[in-house]
Motif scaffolding. Structure first.
Motif, PDB file in Angstrom:
ATOM      1  N   ASN A 194       0.820  -1.207   0.000  1.00 16.27           N
ATOM      2  CA  ASN A 194       0.000   0.000   0.000  1.00 16.27           C
ATOM      3  C   ASN A 194       0.858   1.262   0.000  1.00 16.27           C
ATOM      4  OD1 ASN A 194      -2.252  -1.553   0.008  1.00 16.27           O
ATOM      5  ND2 ASN A 194      -2.843  -1.150   2.119  1.00 16.27           N
ATOM      6  N   THR A 195       1.946   1.241   0.786  1.00 23.64           N
ATOM      7  CA  THR A 195       2.816   2.417   0.855  1.00 23.64           C
ATOM      8  C   THR A 195       3.494   2.680  -0.486  1.00 23.64           C
ATOM      9  OG1 THR A 195       3.214   2.053   3.217  1.00 23.64           O
ATOM     10  CG2 THR A 195       4.802   3.415   2.045  1.00 23.64           C
ATOM     11  N   GLU A 196       3.965   1.625  -1.136  1.00 20.42           N
ATOM     12  CA  GLU A 196       4.603   1.794  -2.444  1.00 20.42           C
ATOM     13  C   GLU A 196       3.620   2.376  -3.463  1.00 20.42           C
ATOM     14  OE1 GLU A 196       7.588   1.550  -3.509  1.00 20.42           O
ATOM     15  OE2 GLU A 196       8.595   0.705  -1.751  1.00 20.42           O
ATOM     16  N   MET A 197       2.358   1.913  -3.409  1.00 19.62           N
ATOM     17  CA  MET A 197       1.363   2.464  -4.330  1.00 19.62           C
ATOM     18  C   MET A 197       1.115   3.938  -4.033  1.00 19.62           C
ATOM     19  SD  MET A 197       0.449   0.213  -6.526  1.00 19.62           S
ATOM     20  CE  MET A 197      -1.058   0.939  -7.127  1.00 19.62           C
ATOM     21  N   ALA A 198       1.031   4.280  -2.734  1.00 26.18           N
ATOM     22  CA  ALA A 198       0.812   5.676  -2.356  1.00 26.18           C
ATOM     23  C   ALA A 198       1.992   6.550  -2.780  1.00 26.18           C
ATOM     24  CB  ALA A 198       0.571   5.777  -0.854  1.00 26.18           C
ATOM     25  N   LEU A 199       3.200   6.032  -2.619  1.00 25.11           N
ATOM     26  CA  LEU A 199       4.382   6.798  -3.013  1.00 25.11           C
ATOM     27  C   LEU A 199       4.442   6.988  -4.528  1.00 25.11           C
ATOM     28  CD1 LEU A 199       7.082   5.278  -0.635  1.00 25.11           C
ATOM     29  CD2 LEU A 199       6.143   7.587  -0.555  1.00 25.11           C
ATOM     30  N   ARG A 200       4.057   5.968  -5.247  1.00 26.12           N
ATOM     31  CA  ARG A 200       4.069   6.082  -6.711  1.00 26.12           C
ATOM     32  C   ARG A 200       3.114   7.183  -7.175  1.00 26.12           C
ATOM     33  NH1 ARG A 200       2.656   0.654  -9.622  1.00 26.12           N
ATOM     34  NH2 ARG A 200       4.345   0.033  -8.208  1.00 26.12           N
ATOM     35  N   GLN A 201       1.913   7.162  -6.611  1.00 29.25           N
ATOM     36  CA  GLN A 201       0.952   8.195  -6.984  1.00 29.25           C
ATOM     37  C   GLN A 201       1.394   9.567  -6.472  1.00 29.25           C
ATOM     38  OE1 GLN A 201      -2.747   6.797  -5.389  1.00 29.25           O
ATOM     39  NE2 GLN A 201      -2.858   5.015  -6.744  1.00 29.25           N
ATOM     40  N   GLY A 202       1.966   9.591  -5.238  1.00 32.59           N
ATOM     41  CA  GLY A 202       2.417  10.861  -4.678  1.00 32.59           C
ATOM     42  C   GLY A 202       3.544  11.481  -5.483  1.00 32.59           C
ATOM     43  N   ASN A 203       4.482  10.661  -5.965  1.00 28.41           N
ATOM     44  CA  ASN A 203       5.585  11.175  -6.787  1.00 28.41           C
ATOM     45  C   ASN A 203       5.067  11.757  -8.105  1.00 28.41           C
ATOM     46  OD1 ASN A 203       7.613  10.519  -4.950  1.00 28.41           O
ATOM     47  ND2 ASN A 203       7.852   8.450  -5.765  1.00 28.41           N
ATOM     48  N   GLU A 204       4.084  11.071  -8.709  1.00 28.94           N
ATOM     49  CA  GLU A 204       3.519  11.578  -9.954  1.00 28.94           C
ATOM     50  C   GLU A 204       2.830  12.929  -9.737  1.00 28.94           C
ATOM     51  OE1 GLU A 204       0.940   8.523 -11.306  1.00 28.94           O
ATOM     52  OE2 GLU A 204       2.559   7.147 -11.895  1.00 28.94           O
ATOM     53  N   PRO A 240      25.029  12.188  11.253  1.00 29.79           N
ATOM     54  CA  PRO A 240      25.326  12.158   9.814  1.00 29.79           C
ATOM     55  C   PRO A 240      24.696  10.959   9.099  1.00 29.79           C
ATOM     56  CG  PRO A 240      27.305  12.693  11.069  1.00 29.79           C
ATOM     57  CD  PRO A 240      26.268  12.272  12.057  1.00 29.79           C
ATOM     58  N   GLN A 241      24.631   9.829   9.778  1.00 27.00           N
ATOM     59  CA  GLN A 241      24.026   8.658   9.147  1.00 27.00           C
ATOM     60  C   GLN A 241      22.520   8.837   8.973  1.00 27.00           C
ATOM     61  OE1 GLN A 241      25.514   5.777  11.951  1.00 27.00           O
ATOM     62  NE2 GLN A 241      27.176   5.133  10.604  1.00 27.00           N
ATOM     63  N   ARG A 242      21.858   9.376   9.989  1.00 23.06           N
ATOM     64  CA  ARG A 242      20.420   9.637   9.856  1.00 23.06           C
ATOM     65  C   ARG A 242      20.156  10.684   8.768  1.00 23.06           C
ATOM     66  NH1 ARG A 242      20.671   9.116  15.609  1.00 23.06           N
ATOM     67  NH2 ARG A 242      20.944  11.373  15.816  1.00 23.06           N
ATOM     68  N   ALA A 243      21.025  11.671   8.698  1.00 24.25           N
ATOM     69  CA  ALA A 243      20.875  12.685   7.646  1.00 24.25           C
ATOM     70  C   ALA A 243      21.046  12.067   6.266  1.00 24.25           C
ATOM     71  CB  ALA A 243      21.882  13.804   7.858  1.00 24.25           C
ATOM     72  N   ALA A 244      21.987  11.123   6.143  1.00 23.68           N
ATOM     73  CA  ALA A 244      22.209  10.455   4.854  1.00 23.68           C
ATOM     74  C   ALA A 244      20.994   9.632   4.447  1.00 23.68           C
ATOM     75  CB  ALA A 244      23.453   9.573   4.932  1.00 23.68           C
ATOM     76  N   VAL A 245      20.357   8.965   5.420  1.00 26.15           N
ATOM     77  CA  VAL A 245      19.162   8.172   5.120  1.00 26.15           C
ATOM     78  C   VAL A 245      18.017   9.079   4.694  1.00 26.15           C
ATOM     79  CG1 VAL A 245      17.438   6.613   6.097  1.00 26.15           C
ATOM     80  CG2 VAL A 245      19.841   6.318   6.684  1.00 26.15           C
ATOM     81  N   ALA A 246      17.807  10.176   5.435  1.00 26.72           N
ATOM     82  CA  ALA A 246      16.726  11.102   5.090  1.00 26.72           C
ATOM     83  C   ALA A 246      16.936  11.708   3.709  1.00 26.72           C
ATOM     84  CB  ALA A 246      16.629  12.196   6.152  1.00 26.72           C
ATOM     85  N   GLN A 247      18.175  12.049   3.391  1.00 29.10           N
ATOM     86  CA  GLN A 247      18.472  12.618   2.079  1.00 29.10           C
ATOM     87  C   GLN A 247      18.218  11.604   0.970  1.00 29.10           C
ATOM     88  OE1 GLN A 247      19.285  15.834   1.557  1.00 29.10           O
ATOM     89  NE2 GLN A 247      19.205  15.463  -0.649  1.00 29.10           N
ATOM     90  N   ALA A 248      18.636  10.351   1.203  1.00 32.59           N
ATOM     91  CA  ALA A 248      18.393   9.297   0.203  1.00 32.59           C
ATOM     92  C   ALA A 248      16.897   9.054   0.022  1.00 32.59           C
ATOM     93  CB  ALA A 248      19.096   8.008   0.636  1.00 32.59           C
ATOM     94  N   LEU A 249      16.123   9.205   1.104  1.00 32.85           N
ATOM     95  CA  LEU A 249      14.673   8.979   1.030  1.00 32.85           C
ATOM     96  C   LEU A 249      13.997  10.010   0.134  1.00 32.85           C
ATOM     97  CD1 LEU A 249      12.122   7.495   2.062  1.00 32.85           C
ATOM     98  CD2 LEU A 249      12.072   9.140   3.947  1.00 32.85           C
ATOM     99  N   ILE A 250      14.299  11.296   0.325  1.00 34.03           N
ATOM    100  CA  ILE A 250      13.612  12.320  -0.476  1.00 34.03           C
ATOM    101  C   ILE A 250      14.144  12.356  -1.905  1.00 34.03           C
ATOM    102  CG2 ILE A 250      13.121  13.698   1.570  1.00 34.03           C
ATOM    103  CD1 ILE A 250      15.348  15.627   0.682  1.00 34.03           C
ATOM    104  N   GLU A 251      15.348  11.857  -2.117  1.00 30.33           N
ATOM    105  CA  GLU A 251      15.851  11.778  -3.488  1.00 30.33           C
ATOM    106  C   GLU A 251      15.126  10.697  -4.273  1.00 30.33           C
ATOM    107  OE1 GLU A 251      20.047  11.283  -3.331  1.00 30.33           O
ATOM    108  OE2 GLU A 251      20.469  13.359  -2.755  1.00 30.33           O
ATOM    109  N   LYS A 252      14.820   9.590  -3.597  1.00 28.82           N
ATOM    110  CA  LYS A 252      14.100   8.512  -4.274  1.00 28.82           C
ATOM    111  C   LYS A 252      12.617   8.813  -4.372  1.00 28.82           C
ATOM    112  CE  LYS A 252      13.387   3.504  -4.250  1.00 28.82           C
ATOM    113  NZ  LYS A 252      13.714   2.211  -3.590  1.00 28.82           N
ATOM    114  N   HIS A 253      12.067   9.451  -3.347  1.00 26.33           N
ATOM    115  CA  HIS A 253      10.632   9.775  -3.330  1.00 26.33           C
ATOM    116  C   HIS A 253      10.485  11.279  -3.081  1.00 26.33           C
ATOM    117  CE1 HIS A 253       9.695   5.531  -3.353  1.00 26.33           C
ATOM    118  NE2 HIS A 253      10.448   5.343  -2.282  1.00 26.33           N
ATOM    119  N   PRO A 254      10.549  12.097  -4.122  1.00 28.54           N
ATOM    120  CA  PRO A 254      10.503  13.563  -3.937  1.00 28.54           C
ATOM    121  C   PRO A 254       9.210  14.061  -3.311  1.00 28.54           C
ATOM    122  CG  PRO A 254      10.420  12.943  -6.266  1.00 28.54           C
ATOM    123  CD  PRO A 254      10.741  11.709  -5.522  1.00 28.54           C
ATOM    124  N   CYS A 255       8.135  13.272  -3.356  1.00 26.36           N
ATOM    125  CA  CYS A 255       6.882  13.712  -2.749  1.00 26.36           C
ATOM    126  C   CYS A 255       6.981  13.794  -1.230  1.00 26.36           C
ATOM    127  CB  CYS A 255       5.737  12.774  -3.127  1.00 26.36           C
ATOM    128  SG  CYS A 255       5.904  11.079  -2.506  1.00 26.36           S
TER     129      CYS A 255
END
Length: 574
Positions: A194-204, A240-255
């Motif tokens: 469900n989350t992947e579907m929501a992210l797909r629609q949210g990114n679009e 720094p590690q948490r910041a790296a994860v958060a940055q990778a998250l918004i790069e993959k899912h800009p929504c």
């Protein structure tokens, strides 16, 4: 009319009335019976219809509770389950975005335990299924059984099932050691269906009109999955590690980018901080040793404060305090330790010793992290560890990378630049280094070992530290006398000439002897700081920082590099 006739008439009248009453009662009784029979028939037909409907529903829709690692999910098969276990596994892998090989177990109500699923006919509506990851090299086989249900008309998994994500997290302690260091670019895991579907629609939608996705349920599932993924690398991720994860998250899912944040992900970074702490609390309840060691009852009396003397990886250890291997206990591993002592005295097979050392790694880590054993005492308990081969293997167990080959390779790679840098250094430090470099100037054909030794000596001086704090040189001095003289030293490499000898002293105890050269001694001493969970010598912290960051490539995010190291690296890469 005679009396007899009158009596006869009276009796006939009464009999006629009685017959009418009897027939009336009989008619009423029969009518009641007919109504009851009709009512019972209607009830029977209704129950038969309901039974048929329930049977059809059971064939068309089956719901299961699914346990995947630390998550609990719900899956519904709208048109019946596949006829074989293999097909069912394929559906699970596609529905939950699982790329590795898996098997399925079902919970038996009679025994209240999980059993391997060999036939889909064993499954009932609302059963609990567990997804079991199959390690590489292990093949799980099942016996396919015929089933009456047919799913040939199902065109896709989406038509076959629906998946619901639950917020409840059921953690369990890891059963294997970590296999990888913290990655340079954090791989964002797959979330629930469900989350992947929501992210797909949210990114679009975000790419179309810039509208961010703000769903509490989606955020909850994302944080749970990220906390689990981060724990697979380290139990205590830093800022720094948490910041790296958060940055990778918004790069993959800009929504998921936060409009009011200075970097678009600061809120995610803070949420991950608290979610990881919550995840550790849940794992602690399952007896994870890396977390239990910091509970108040496991601390000494003077340290029983929540934030005091926290034992956690400080030099990028990957397997800092792993659990015992599956099926092993303190008693069984103690038996292996005694066998290991006997094997090391009889020069048994090196492979057998290595296997036993790998098996008892968790036991050694509990001793070096949780206890305060002297090096001499620890050497008596684990004599096999104090061998160059096993130091390399222990470093690999702790950090997942080879020690000597990595250390020497990077030393040789940067050595020409090092020598050029050292030769151009001025001032008092430059004068001390030139007195060492003169050996290479006098002997242009010096061996590679000699060049490495000179480079390391100059490196110590370049970092603003003293060679004498790490290396003691002796000439025509017996090795036994050297050991006596260095009994008061906490960490020292000695180099003897005539007779030639190179060794390592820790806490006044000779831990390594008969080494080939100084560069190897530095490498193995660095490895022992990990194997014995030792702090770097305060007077040599910058030199060991170069060993760790530059020569071995560990811990690039914490602690913050020293200015000396940053300056050195910039000049090497310029």
């Amino acid at each position: 009319m005679s009396t007899l006739q009158t009596l006869k008439t009276f009796i006939n009248q009464r009999l006629a009335v009685a017959v009418d009453e009897i027939f009336g009662l009989l008619e009423t009784t029969i009518s009641n019976y007919e109504e009851e029979i009709n009512r019972q028939r209607r009830l029977l037909e209704a129950e038969r219809s309901e039974f048929q409907n329930n049977k059809a529903d059971a064939q068309q829709a089956m719901r299961f509770r699914v346990v995947i690692d630390h998550d609990v999910k719900k899956i519904t098969f709208q048109n019946g389950i596949p006829s074989s276990v293999e097909d069912l596994i394929k559906v699970f892998k596609q529905a939950f975005s699982i790329t590795s090989d898996i098997g399925l177990q079902y919970k038996d109500t009679d025994f209240d335990d999980f059993f391997t699923l060999t036939s889909t006919s064993d499954l009932k509506d609302k059963d609990t299924l567990k997804v079991v990851h199959v390690p590489p090299g292990i093949i799980m086989t099942t016996v396919p059984q015929k089933h009456n249900l047919d799913t040939s008309d199902v065109s896709s998994v989406d038509e076959l099932l629906s998946v619901d994500s639950q917020d409840n997290l059921i953690p369990c302690p890891p059963v294997t050691e970590r296999q990888n260091q913290w990655p340079a670019v954090f791989p964002i895991p797959a979330f629930s269906y469900n989350t992947e579907m929501a992210l797909r629609q949210g990114n679009e939608k975000f790419l179309k009109d810039g509208t961010p996705l703000t769903s509490p349920s989606v955020k909850s599932d994302i944080l749970e999955r990220l906390a689990e993924a981060m724990f697979s690398y380290t139990a205590y991720p830093n800022d720094p590690q948490r910041a790296a994860v958060a940055q990778a998250l918004i790069e993959k899912h800009p929504c998921l980018r936060e409009p009011g944040s200075f970097n678009g992900c600061y809120g995610w970074q803070q949420s991950l901080k608290y979610k990881c702490a919550n995840y550790r609390c849940k794992l602690k309840a399952h007896g994870n040793p890396e977390l239990l060691i910091n509970t108040l009852k496991h601390k000494q009396e003077g340290d029983r404060k929540p934030a005091k003397n926290i034992k956690k990886p400080r030099k990028s250890e990957v397997n800092y305090l792993p659990p015992h291997p599956t099926g092993e206990t303190d008693d069984t591993l103690e038996s292996v330790r005694l066998e290991l002592i006997a094997a090391s005295k009889t020069n048994d097979s090196g492979q057998m010793i290595n296997d036993m050392m790998s098996r008892t790694y968790s036991c050694r880590r509990r001793e070096v992290v949780g206890q305060t054993l002297q090096v001499a005492e620890f050497k008596e308990r684990w004599p096999a560890l104090f061998d160059p081969v096993q130091i390399n293997e222990e470093f690999r167990r702790c950090n997942t990378i080879p020690l000597e080959s990595t250390f020497i390779c990077h030393l040789d790679r940067y050595m020409p630049k090092f020598l050029e840098l050292f030769s151009s250094k001025g001032g008092a430090v430059g004068q001390r280094m030139k007195s060492v470099l003169i050996e290479l100037i006098k002997d242009p054909k010096a061996s590679l070992d000699k060049k490495r030794d000179v480079t390391l000596r100059c490196l110590i001086e370049y970092m603003g530290e003293s060679v004498q704090d790490l290396i003691s040189d002796y000439y025509r001095t017996p090795e036994g006398k050297v050991h006596e003289e260095l009994k008061s030293q906490s960490m020292r490499i000695y180099i003897c000439q005539q007779p030639d000898a190179v060794g390592v002293i820790i806490d006044g105890t000779p831990v390594l002897t008969g080494l080939d050269n100084m560069s190897r001694a530095c490498c193995l001493l660095f490895g022992l700081t990990y194997a014995l969970n030792l702090d770097y010598p305060p007077k040599l912290a910058k030199t060991f920082e170069v060993f760790q960051r530059l020569f071995v490539g560990l811990d690039t995010l914490q602690p913050k590099p020293s200015s000396k190291y940053i300056n050195l690296k910039n000049k090497l890469l310029s």
